[in-house]
Design an enzyme around this catalytic site. Sequence first.
Site, PDB file in Angstrom:
ATOM      1  N   ARG A  18       0.805  -1.224   0.000  1.00 48.12           N
ATOM      2  CA  ARG A  18       0.000   0.000   0.000  1.00 48.12           C
ATOM      3  C   ARG A  18       0.840   1.277   0.000  1.00 48.12           C
ATOM      4  O   ARG A  18       0.311   2.367  -0.165  1.00 48.12           O
ATOM      5  CB  ARG A  18      -0.959  -0.011   1.215  1.00 48.12           C
ATOM      6  CG  ARG A  18      -2.180  -0.861   0.975  1.00 48.12           C
ATOM      7  CD  ARG A  18      -2.991  -1.000   2.236  1.00 48.12           C
ATOM      8  NE  ARG A  18      -2.361  -1.877   3.206  1.00 48.12           N
ATOM      9  CZ  ARG A  18      -2.770  -2.044   4.456  1.00 48.12           C
ATOM     10  NH1 ARG A  18      -3.801  -1.360   4.907  1.00 48.12           N
ATOM     11  NH2 ARG A  18      -2.148  -2.870   5.259  1.00 48.12           N
ATOM     12  N   LYS A  25       8.680  -1.612   2.830  1.00 45.09           N
ATOM     13  CA  LYS A  25       8.018  -0.618   3.687  1.00 45.09           C
ATOM     14  C   LYS A  25       8.896  -0.109   4.824  1.00 45.09           C
ATOM     15  O   LYS A  25       8.966   1.097   5.077  1.00 45.09           O
ATOM     16  CB  LYS A  25       6.732  -1.225   4.253  1.00 45.09           C
ATOM     17  CG  LYS A  25       6.045  -0.309   5.231  1.00 45.09           C
ATOM     18  CD  LYS A  25       4.635  -0.702   5.510  1.00 45.09           C
ATOM     19  CE  LYS A  25       4.525  -1.880   6.423  1.00 45.09           C
ATOM     20  NZ  LYS A  25       3.113  -2.129   6.791  1.00 45.09           N
ATOM     21  N   GLN A  75      11.966 -15.223   6.632  1.00 48.60           N
ATOM     22  CA  GLN A  75      10.700 -15.965   6.578  1.00 48.60           C
ATOM     23  C   GLN A  75      10.419 -16.168   5.089  1.00 48.60           C
ATOM     24  O   GLN A  75      10.099 -15.208   4.386  1.00 48.60           O
ATOM     25  CB  GLN A  75       9.573 -15.154   7.246  1.00 48.60           C
ATOM     26  CG  GLN A  75       8.266 -15.922   7.304  1.00 48.60           C
ATOM     27  CD  GLN A  75       7.079 -15.045   7.685  1.00 48.60           C
ATOM     28  OE1 GLN A  75       7.115 -13.819   7.539  1.00 48.60           O
ATOM     29  NE2 GLN A  75       6.012 -15.674   8.138  1.00 48.60           N
ATOM     30  N   ARG A 316      26.848  20.250   4.243  1.00 49.41           N
ATOM     31  CA  ARG A 316      26.675  18.870   3.774  1.00 49.41           C
ATOM     32  C   ARG A 316      27.581  17.930   4.577  1.00 49.41           C
ATOM     33  O   ARG A 316      28.438  18.376   5.337  1.00 49.41           O
ATOM     34  CB  ARG A 316      26.977  18.816   2.277  1.00 49.41           C
ATOM     35  CG  ARG A 316      25.909  19.550   1.448  1.00 49.41           C
ATOM     36  CD  ARG A 316      26.298  19.619  -0.001  1.00 49.41           C
ATOM     37  NE  ARG A 316      26.648  18.309  -0.531  1.00 49.41           N
ATOM     38  CZ  ARG A 316      27.429  18.109  -1.595  1.00 49.41           C
ATOM     39  NH1 ARG A 316      27.942  19.141  -2.241  1.00 49.41           N
ATOM     40  NH2 ARG A 316      27.696  16.902  -2.015  1.00 49.41           N
ATOM     41  N   ASN A 360      39.845  34.370   6.105  1.00 48.72           N
ATOM     42  CA  ASN A 360      38.659  35.038   5.569  1.00 48.72           C
ATOM     43  C   ASN A 360      38.473  34.633   4.111  1.00 48.72           C
ATOM     44  O   ASN A 360      39.366  34.814   3.286  1.00 48.72           O
ATOM     45  CB  ASN A 360      38.835  36.549   5.668  1.00 48.72           C
ATOM     46  CG  ASN A 360      37.543  37.250   5.293  1.00 48.72           C
ATOM     47  OD1 ASN A 360      36.671  37.416   6.126  1.00 48.72           O
ATOM     48  ND2 ASN A 360      37.417  37.633   4.032  1.00 48.72           N
ATOM     49  N   ASN A 369      37.054  21.470  -6.652  1.00 50.51           N
ATOM     50  CA  ASN A 369      37.562  20.216  -6.086  1.00 50.51           C
ATOM     51  C   ASN A 369      37.459  19.045  -7.051  1.00 50.51           C
ATOM     52  O   ASN A 369      38.044  18.005  -6.824  1.00 50.51           O
ATOM     53  CB  ASN A 369      36.799  19.880  -4.800  1.00 50.51           C
ATOM     54  CG  ASN A 369      35.318  19.689  -5.040  1.00 50.51           C
ATOM     55  OD1 ASN A 369      34.737  20.325  -5.933  1.00 50.51           O
ATOM     56  ND2 ASN A 369      34.686  18.837  -4.280  1.00 50.51           N
ATOM     57  N   SER A 388      37.604  38.164  -3.146  1.00 53.67           N
ATOM     58  CA  SER A 388      36.308  37.748  -3.700  1.00 53.67           C
ATOM     59  C   SER A 388      36.418  37.146  -5.086  1.00 53.67           C
ATOM     60  O   SER A 388      37.298  37.512  -5.866  1.00 53.67           O
ATOM     61  CB  SER A 388      35.382  38.956  -3.772  1.00 53.67           C
ATOM     62  OG  SER A 388      35.128  39.409  -2.471  1.00 53.67           O
TER      63      SER A 388
HETATM   64  C1  UD1 Z   1      -1.952  -7.720  13.541  1.00 49.77           C
HETATM   65  C2  UD1 Z   1      -2.597  -8.469  14.677  1.00 49.77           C
HETATM   66  C3  UD1 Z   1      -3.864  -7.731  15.119  1.00 49.77           C
HETATM   67  C4  UD1 Z   1      -3.491  -6.322  15.537  1.00 49.77           C
HETATM   68  C5  UD1 Z   1      -2.743  -5.601  14.395  1.00 49.77           C
HETATM   69  C6  UD1 Z   1      -2.192  -4.297  14.896  1.00 49.77           C
HETATM   70  C7  UD1 Z   1      -2.110 -10.820  14.305  1.00 49.77           C
HETATM   71  C8  UD1 Z   1      -2.638 -12.108  13.841  1.00 49.77           C
HETATM   72  N1  UD1 Z   1      -2.949  -9.787  14.243  1.00 49.77           N
HETATM   73  O1  UD1 Z   1      -2.855  -7.745  12.448  1.00 49.77           O
HETATM   74  O2  UD1 Z   1      -4.455  -8.381  16.223  1.00 49.77           O
HETATM   75  O3  UD1 Z   1      -4.643  -5.598  15.892  1.00 49.77           O
HETATM   76  O4  UD1 Z   1      -1.622  -6.393  13.954  1.00 49.77           O
HETATM   77  O5  UD1 Z   1      -1.636  -3.582  13.852  1.00 49.77           O
HETATM   78  O6  UD1 Z   1      -0.972 -10.762  14.761  1.00 49.77           O
HETATM   79  N2  UD1 Z   1       4.368 -10.213   9.256  1.00 49.77           N
HETATM   80  C9  UD1 Z   1       5.412 -11.006   8.881  1.00 49.77           C
HETATM   81  N3  UD1 Z   1       5.149 -12.247   8.359  1.00 49.77           N
HETATM   82  C10 UD1 Z   1       3.895 -12.721   8.206  1.00 49.77           C
HETATM   83  C11 UD1 Z   1       2.826 -11.899   8.582  1.00 49.77           C
HETATM   84  C12 UD1 Z   1       3.087 -10.648   9.115  1.00 49.77           C
HETATM   85  O7  UD1 Z   1       6.583 -10.616   9.018  1.00 49.77           O
HETATM   86  O8  UD1 Z   1       3.757 -13.849   7.743  1.00 49.77           O
HETATM   87  C13 UD1 Z   1       4.636  -8.883   9.820  1.00 49.77           C
HETATM   88  C14 UD1 Z   1       4.133  -7.756   8.934  1.00 49.77           C
HETATM   89  O9  UD1 Z   1       5.138  -7.326   8.048  1.00 49.77           O
HETATM   90  C15 UD1 Z   1       3.808  -6.691   9.958  1.00 49.77           C
HETATM   91  C16 UD1 Z   1       3.389  -7.497  11.182  1.00 49.77           C
HETATM   92  O10 UD1 Z   1       3.936  -8.776  11.020  1.00 49.77           O
HETATM   93  O11 UD1 Z   1       4.925  -5.913  10.298  1.00 49.77           O
HETATM   94  C17 UD1 Z   1       1.865  -7.563  11.348  1.00 49.77           C
HETATM   95  O12 UD1 Z   1       1.282  -8.184  10.237  1.00 49.77           O
HETATM   96  P1  UD1 Z   1      -0.042  -7.641   9.563  1.00 49.77           P
HETATM   97  O13 UD1 Z   1      -0.339  -8.485   8.415  1.00 49.77           O
HETATM   98  O14 UD1 Z   1       0.030  -6.175   9.398  1.00 49.77           O
HETATM   99  O15 UD1 Z   1      -1.098  -7.986  10.729  1.00 49.77           O
HETATM  100  P2  UD1 Z   1      -2.504  -7.314  10.917  1.00 49.77           P
HETATM  101  O16 UD1 Z   1      -3.477  -8.009  10.081  1.00 49.77           O
HETATM  102  O17 UD1 Z   1      -2.401  -5.857  10.836  1.00 49.77           O
END
Ligand code: UD1
Length: 447
Positions: A18, A25, A75, A316, A360, A369, A388
């Site tokens: 998204r 992200k 994962q 910088r 100065n 450079n 200058s």
């Molecule tokens: C999750 C919670 C929900 C809570 C919400 C808060 C669970 C099942 N649900 O839902 O209760 O209200 O967060 O924002 O935990 N991720 C992985 N691998 C996966 C799945 C997810 O790394 O297989 C990571 C995502 O990148 C993210 C986080 O886990 O950073 C949460 O996953 P997301 O899919 O956003 O869970 P929600 O449905 O939002």
Amino acid sequence: MSGRTCLTIVLAAGEGTRMRSSWPKVLHEVAGRSLLGHVLTAAANTSIAVVVGPAHDDVSADARVYAPQAQIFVQAERRGTAHAVLSAKAAIKQGADDILVIFGDTPLIRPQTLETLRAALGDGAAVAVLGFRPADPTGYGRLVTVGNELMAIVEHADATEKERAIPLCNGGLMAFDGKVALQILERIGNDNRKGEFYLTDAVKIARDMKRKAVALEVTEDEVSGINTKAQLAATEAIMQQRLRQAALEAGVTLVAPETVHLAADTKLGKDVTIEPYVVFGPGVTVDDGATIRSFSHLAGAHVGPNAIVGPYARLRPGAKLEESVHIGNFVEVKEATIEAGAKANHLSYIGDARVGAGANIGAGTITCNYDGAAKHRTDIGKGAFIGSNSALVAPVKIGDGAYVGSGSVITNDVPADALAIGRGRQTVKEGWAKRLRELKSLGKKMG
Ligand code: UD1
Ligand code: MG
């Protein structure tokens, strides 16, 4: 914290579709630091495991910037939050007293909040969860409580009408007693609407094991995860607010705080004044008593005590200003040390250089450079005076106390205390302009 050891597992395997970005992200930035960097910094006093998706080498590299000792786990398939946590099973097995699970996209989480969550484990809970009350709870897991006890978390997709009416939601961050964490996690199944392994099922399993689960309520800010560019911008605003507040509390004068953009690591000393509309990129320190005037942009720079920068200056990376240096309007400094009391007040570029104490630099001076292929250094001695509009063609050295005449192009070293003039001699033709006007009035041309 009571001597208990802690492992923090950061889930960062998400794609972040998204965001409509080709970047993962968690690498998007708030206050000049990646989302992941904020989360890792909040957990800095714990051992860290980061779970990344396949082919996310850049995420692993970013994790190492903020947590060099972090263990990284991949994962391979996204099968739910519990599955993601179990990707770090080898780290869990190392036997920390507390296991924290946090999401890589919640940069507003504070270290104190993580401590509070852990304290609940110290008080005997097997699972502790952060709860919050969002204006619109759609999509969040609901916390089913009885008194202070947490009975279960029900995911939105699986919740009944009655459960969906519960205002208290799961912030997503959880803490587990290390002694039972693996036992609990390995009992989580995927018999639900989405067919995913839900971390949230840990609550019910802990209770079935006759262990305590609790929910701690925090404000929405702390746990709000970022999914869109709009949320990224809203989070930036909250973060800026926090950083400005901290600066004011530390004794920094922000004339118009709402116009100053800080980085998460900006360090401002006592009696520093920041005028309106100043932008700090990452890696800036400003020592006591310095003033940064309006419309200046600083990144990777050090400003010494009582120095004055701007208005309209650009520092910088690698710019190091020592005590009482003045850098004025439309002056750019990069990878250069400006020693105590030196001044470059107008319209200059100083790159890959040293400017000696008290030197100065006249208006319009440029250190040339870059020769199109490589960068070269300019060394300006202490007390030197650069007239200058001079071009100092690097590599070149101007000795201590030397003078360079205005409009010079300096290609050879100038000895200490010498005068160097590097331009053609001025020629004068007496009466020439007057003759031109006379010929014009007669409709003639200059011969
Ligand atoms: C999750 C919670 C929900 C809570 C919400 C808060 C669970 C099942 N649900 O839902 O209760 O209200 O967060 O924002 O935990 N991720 C992985 N691998 C996966 C799945 C997810 O790394 O297989 C990571 C995502 O990148 C993210 C986080 O886990 O950073 C949460 O996953 P997301 O899919 O956003 O869970 P929600 O449905 O939002
Ligand atoms: Mg989410």
